[in-house]
Write a protein that holds these residues in place. Sequence first.
Motif, PDB file in Angstrom:
ATOM      1  N   ALA A 103       0.812  -1.212   0.000  1.00 12.07           N
ATOM      2  CA  ALA A 103       0.000   0.000   0.000  1.00 12.07           C
ATOM      3  C   ALA A 103       0.851   1.271   0.000  1.00 12.07           C
ATOM      4  O   ALA A 103       0.357   2.348  -0.317  1.00 12.07           O
ATOM      5  N   GLY A 104       2.131   1.150   0.349  1.00  7.33           N
ATOM      6  CA  GLY A 104       3.011   2.318   0.366  1.00  7.33           C
ATOM      7  C   GLY A 104       3.163   2.913   1.750  1.00  7.33           C
ATOM      8  O   GLY A 104       2.207   2.923   2.529  1.00  7.33           O
ATOM      9  N   THR A 105       4.387   3.388   2.068  1.00 10.58           N
ATOM     10  CA  THR A 105       4.670   4.096   3.320  1.00 10.58           C
ATOM     11  C   THR A 105       5.038   5.527   2.977  1.00 10.58           C
ATOM     12  O   THR A 105       5.942   5.770   2.179  1.00 10.58           O
ATOM     13  N   ARG A 106       4.317   6.465   3.602  1.00  8.13           N
ATOM     14  CA  ARG A 106       4.587   7.883   3.337  1.00  8.13           C
ATOM     15  C   ARG A 106       5.676   8.380   4.277  1.00  8.13           C
ATOM     16  O   ARG A 106       5.533   8.307   5.494  1.00  8.13           O
TER      17      ARG A 106
ATOM     18  N   ARG B  36      -4.784   0.674 -11.089  1.00  5.47           N
ATOM     19  CA  ARG B  36      -5.494   1.654 -10.299  1.00  5.47           C
ATOM     20  C   ARG B  36      -4.897   1.679  -8.900  1.00  5.47           C
ATOM     21  O   ARG B  36      -4.419   0.647  -8.399  1.00  5.47           O
ATOM     22  N   GLN B  37      -4.888   2.864  -8.309  1.00  5.00           N
ATOM     23  CA  GLN B  37      -4.311   3.044  -6.978  1.00  5.00           C
ATOM     24  C   GLN B  37      -5.352   3.655  -6.055  1.00  5.00           C
ATOM     25  O   GLN B  37      -5.800   4.781  -6.265  1.00  5.00           O
ATOM     26  N   ASP B  38      -5.727   2.914  -5.032  1.00  6.25           N
ATOM     27  CA  ASP B  38      -6.694   3.372  -4.049  1.00  6.25           C
ATOM     28  C   ASP B  38      -6.004   3.526  -2.701  1.00  6.25           C
ATOM     29  O   ASP B  38      -5.070   2.769  -2.386  1.00  6.25           O
ATOM     30  N   PRO B  39      -6.441   4.462  -1.878  1.00  5.64           N
ATOM     31  CA  PRO B  39      -5.795   4.687  -0.573  1.00  5.64           C
ATOM     32  C   PRO B  39      -5.762   3.418   0.261  1.00  5.64           C
ATOM     33  O   PRO B  39      -6.772   2.735   0.415  1.00  5.64           O
ATOM     34  N   GLY B  42      -2.695  -0.113  -2.320  1.00  5.87           N
ATOM     35  CA  GLY B  42      -1.637  -0.427  -3.277  1.00  5.87           C
ATOM     36  C   GLY B  42      -2.133  -0.398  -4.710  1.00  5.87           C
ATOM     37  O   GLY B  42      -3.308  -0.185  -4.982  1.00  5.87           O
ATOM     38  N   LEU B  43      -1.226  -0.641  -5.625  1.00 13.37           N
ATOM     39  CA  LEU B  43      -1.554  -0.655  -7.050  1.00 13.37           C
ATOM     40  C   LEU B  43      -2.147  -2.013  -7.427  1.00 13.37           C
ATOM     41  O   LEU B  43      -1.609  -3.058  -7.070  1.00 13.37           O
ATOM     42  N   LYS B  44      -3.248  -1.977  -8.172  1.00 10.67           N
ATOM     43  CA  LYS B  44      -3.873  -3.206  -8.649  1.00 10.67           C
ATOM     44  C   LYS B  44      -3.859  -3.209 -10.176  1.00 10.67           C
ATOM     45  O   LYS B  44      -4.238  -2.216 -10.808  1.00 10.67           O
ATOM     46  N   LEU B  45      -3.467  -4.331 -10.774  1.00 11.69           N
ATOM     47  CA  LEU B  45      -3.396  -4.432 -12.223  1.00 11.69           C
ATOM     48  C   LEU B  45      -4.778  -4.658 -12.822  1.00 11.69           C
ATOM     49  O   LEU B  45      -5.486  -5.587 -12.432  1.00 11.69           O
ATOM     50  N   ILE B  46      -5.151  -3.823 -13.795  1.00  9.76           N
ATOM     51  CA  ILE B  46      -6.458  -3.923 -14.428  1.00  9.76           C
ATOM     52  C   ILE B  46      -6.355  -4.756 -15.713  1.00  9.76           C
ATOM     53  O   ILE B  46      -7.036  -5.767 -15.870  1.00  9.76           O
ATOM     54  N   SER B  87     -10.826   6.538  -8.433  1.00 10.12           N
ATOM     55  CA  SER B  87      -9.477   6.069  -8.158  1.00 10.12           C
ATOM     56  C   SER B  87      -8.484   6.929  -8.927  1.00 10.12           C
ATOM     57  O   SER B  87      -8.864   7.809  -9.697  1.00 10.12           O
ATOM     58  N   VAL B  88      -7.199   6.645  -8.715  1.00 11.59           N
ATOM     59  CA  VAL B  88      -6.151   7.219  -9.555  1.00 11.59           C
ATOM     60  C   VAL B  88      -5.648   6.093 -10.457  1.00 11.59           C
ATOM     61  O   VAL B  88      -5.294   5.013  -9.974  1.00 11.59           O
ATOM     62  N   TYR B  89      -5.650   6.344 -11.755  1.00  7.62           N
ATOM     63  CA  TYR B  89      -5.269   5.338 -12.728  1.00  7.62           C
ATOM     64  C   TYR B  89      -3.888   5.649 -13.286  1.00  7.62           C
ATOM     65  O   TYR B  89      -3.613   6.772 -13.697  1.00  7.62           O
TER      66      TYR B  89
END
Lengths: 111, 112
Positions: A103-106, B36-39, B42-46, B87-89
């Motif tokens: 998920a990432g670390t800020r 796509r990146q959701d809070p 992490g990043l998920k492959l579409i 989301s952020v793509y």
Amino acid sequence: QKEVEQDPGPLSVPEGAIVSLNCTYSNSAFQYFMWYRQYSRKGPELLMYTYSSGNKEDGRFTAQVDKSSKYISLFIRDSQPSDSATYLCAMSVDNNNDMRFGAGTRLTVKP
Amino acid sequence: NAGVTQTPKFRILKIGQSMTLQCTQDMNHNYMYWYRQDPGMGLKLIYYSVGAGITDKGEVPNGYNVSRSTTEDFPLRLELAAPSQTSVYFCASRPSAAGELFFGEGSRLTVL
């Protein structure tokens, strides 16, 4: 349980500190391990890439992989304000298209 | 050296609308990806593509479609937008399956 776990932080350190960032994972088949750095409102960029267990050093950055513990780390020495970013771990079984990200670390490094 | 270019950078959609996120790369890379990146997730492959005319599903393909008619372009189509697609793509490319991933700057989509 998530396949890749990463503490989201936020982590704040003074300039010059040693930073330790970590990820744990559940899939023992992962062999390729990466660290990406993502600045705010930007895309991730590759920072470190390691295969299997062991250490890899690049300047102020050191990546460690402990497959027996399913644990990877990124160390940043002499941290700088320019290191302030989100750090994402990523891993895959084969060097293929199925990469799993944490998920990432800020991280914020204060002058 | 443009690298991977995504448009638009921001977009607000209403539920049920459709749109296409554009991605183009000038590095002659065969492999292209949409994440796509959701809070906190992490990043998920579409979807991904290993070359012109070849596409395949990733981890979260439902609600999306892709095409790859040229090496340079890999558009992502959203049909019947839903709030869950907020989301952020990120589009990414690399020269081979073993190469470094190069990411675009992202497209921030909100579905209301």
